[in-house]
Design a protein around this motif. Structure first.
Motif, short mmCIF file in Angstrom:
data_model
loop_
_atom_site.label_atom_id
_atom_site.label_comp_id
_atom_site.label_asym_id
_atom_site.label_seq_id
_atom_site.Cartn_x
_atom_site.Cartn_y
_atom_site.Cartn_z
N ILE A 8 10.39 -3.01 7.66
CA ILE A 8 9.07 -1.94 7.39
C ILE A 8 9.33 -0.88 6.57
O ILE A 8 8.03 -0.72 5.75
CB ILE A 8 9.00 -1.57 9.08
CG1 ILE A 8 8.35 -2.13 9.83
CG2 ILE A 8 7.77 -0.48 8.95
CD1 ILE A 8 8.32 -2.07 11.05
N HIS A 9 10.51 -0.06 6.16
CA HIS A 9 10.58 0.97 5.45
C HIS A 9 10.81 0.68 4.80
O HIS A 9 9.63 1.34 3.21
CB HIS A 9 11.23 1.66 5.84
CG HIS A 9 11.60 2.68 5.14
ND1 HIS A 9 10.92 4.05 5.55
CD2 HIS A 9 12.85 3.06 3.95
CE1 HIS A 9 12.17 5.36 4.10
NE2 HIS A 9 12.60 4.18 3.51
N TYR A 11 9.03 -2.57 3.02
CA TYR A 11 7.01 -2.08 2.58
C TYR A 11 5.78 -1.40 2.65
O TYR A 11 5.54 -1.57 2.15
CB TYR A 11 6.87 -3.93 3.31
CG TYR A 11 7.69 -5.38 2.56
CD1 TYR A 11 7.49 -5.15 1.86
CD2 TYR A 11 8.39 -5.73 2.93
CE1 TYR A 11 8.10 -6.94 1.06
CE2 TYR A 11 9.70 -6.78 3.29
CZ TYR A 11 9.14 -7.24 1.37
OH TYR A 11 9.72 -8.60 0.81
N TRP A 12 6.37 -0.68 3.63
CA TRP A 12 5.19 0.70 3.73
C TRP A 12 5.85 1.26 2.57
O TRP A 12 4.50 2.06 2.10
CB TRP A 12 5.58 2.19 5.11
CG TRP A 12 4.73 2.34 5.34
CD1 TRP A 12 4.91 3.54 5.09
CD2 TRP A 12 3.68 1.98 6.20
NE1 TRP A 12 3.61 4.51 5.54
CE2 TRP A 12 2.74 3.42 6.25
CE3 TRP A 12 3.29 1.19 6.52
CZ2 TRP A 12 1.89 3.70 6.53
CZ3 TRP A 12 2.43 1.47 7.20
CH2 TRP A 12 0.55 2.68 7.05
N LEU A 15 2.96 1.09 -0.29
CA LEU A 15 1.73 1.73 -0.08
C LEU A 15 1.53 3.01 -0.48
O LEU A 15 1.10 3.70 -0.82
CB LEU A 15 1.99 1.49 1.42
CG LEU A 15 0.12 2.02 2.26
CD1 LEU A 15 -0.80 1.40 1.60
CD2 LEU A 15 0.38 1.53 3.39
N VAL A 16 3.13 3.80 0.08
CA VAL A 16 2.66 5.05 -0.28
C VAL A 16 3.14 5.85 -1.51
O VAL A 16 2.30 5.58 -2.54
CB VAL A 16 4.65 5.57 0.50
CG1 VAL A 16 4.73 7.21 0.00
CG2 VAL A 16 4.55 6.01 1.73
N VAL A 51 -0.14 8.32 4.59
CA VAL A 51 1.18 7.37 4.54
C VAL A 51 2.44 7.46 3.76
O VAL A 51 3.14 6.98 4.84
CB VAL A 51 0.13 5.85 3.76
CG1 VAL A 51 -0.61 5.23 4.32
CG2 VAL A 51 0.39 6.53 1.95
N SER A 52 2.10 8.36 3.62
CA SER A 52 3.73 9.42 3.20
C SER A 52 4.29 10.34 4.38
O SER A 52 5.72 9.83 4.74
CB SER A 52 4.00 10.29 1.88
OG SER A 52 3.10 11.30 2.44
N GLN A 55 5.72 7.07 6.26
CA GLN A 55 7.20 6.91 6.03
C GLN A 55 8.19 7.69 6.15
O GLN A 55 9.32 7.16 6.40
CB GLN A 55 6.75 6.08 4.74
CG GLN A 55 7.84 6.31 3.39
CD GLN A 55 8.05 4.60 4.02
OE1 GLN A 55 8.03 3.99 4.31
NE2 GLN A 55 9.03 3.98 2.66
N ILE A 58 9.22 6.55 9.80
CA ILE A 58 10.62 5.45 9.51
C ILE A 58 11.32 6.00 9.13
O ILE A 58 12.31 5.10 9.47
CB ILE A 58 9.36 4.12 8.56
CG1 ILE A 58 7.65 3.70 9.88
CG2 ILE A 58 10.65 3.46 8.51
CD1 ILE A 58 6.78 3.27 8.83
#
Length: 145
Positions: A8-9, A11-12, A15-16, A51-52, A55, A58
């Motif tokens: 998750i970390h 692939y997220w 997005l970041v 989103v940041s 992140q 996470i």
């Protein structure tokens, strides 16, 4: 659990990076072209902030569940700092990402206090742009790509 959080970390982070790139260019273009600040610009800045911070949360969970974290007890400060892999995962990456999140947060907060469009875009361009550079500087590229 560690593998899931790491997945998750990782692939997220795409997005970041994407949102930081968009927000930085949005700020630069808005400032350079002397555009009017709109609700869309606000949403881009806010979504990047959100989103940041997700992140970061996470990443904090990942930090404390990672096998690298136990090396603090096993190796001590000297052992962690002398090993390049341990140093990047236990010190450099977390510290620089926290600095990047702080830059994003400060930029977002300062841009909201500005009354006109040009200073708003300037704050976003400076702080989000710096955060983008900081994030790029400490991504563990060998493990990520």
């Amino acid at each position: 659990m560690y593998e899931t959080i790491q997945f998750i970390h990782s692939y997220w982070a795409y997005l970041v990076l994407f949102m930081l790139l968009i927000a930085s260019f949005n700020g630069i273009i808005g400032f350079a072209a002397n555009k009017e600040y709109s609700a869309t610009n606000f949403r881009i800045a806010l979504f990047t902030l959100i989103v940041s911070h997700i992140q970061l949360l996470i990443g904090i969970v990942l930090y404390f569940t990672a096998p690298y974290f136990s090396m603090w007890a096993e190796e001590g400060m000297g052992g962690v700092m002398s090993d390049a892999t341990l140093r990047i995962y236990n010190v450099e990456h977390p510290l620089m990402m926290i600095i990047a999140i702080a830059l994003i947060t400060v930029g977002y907060s300062r841009h909201k206090k500005k009354l006109t469009s040009r200073p708003k875009f300037k704050m976003l361009a400076i702080f989000y742009g710096l955060a983008f550079v900081v994030v790029l500087s400490r991504i563990p590229w060998s493990a990520w790509l």
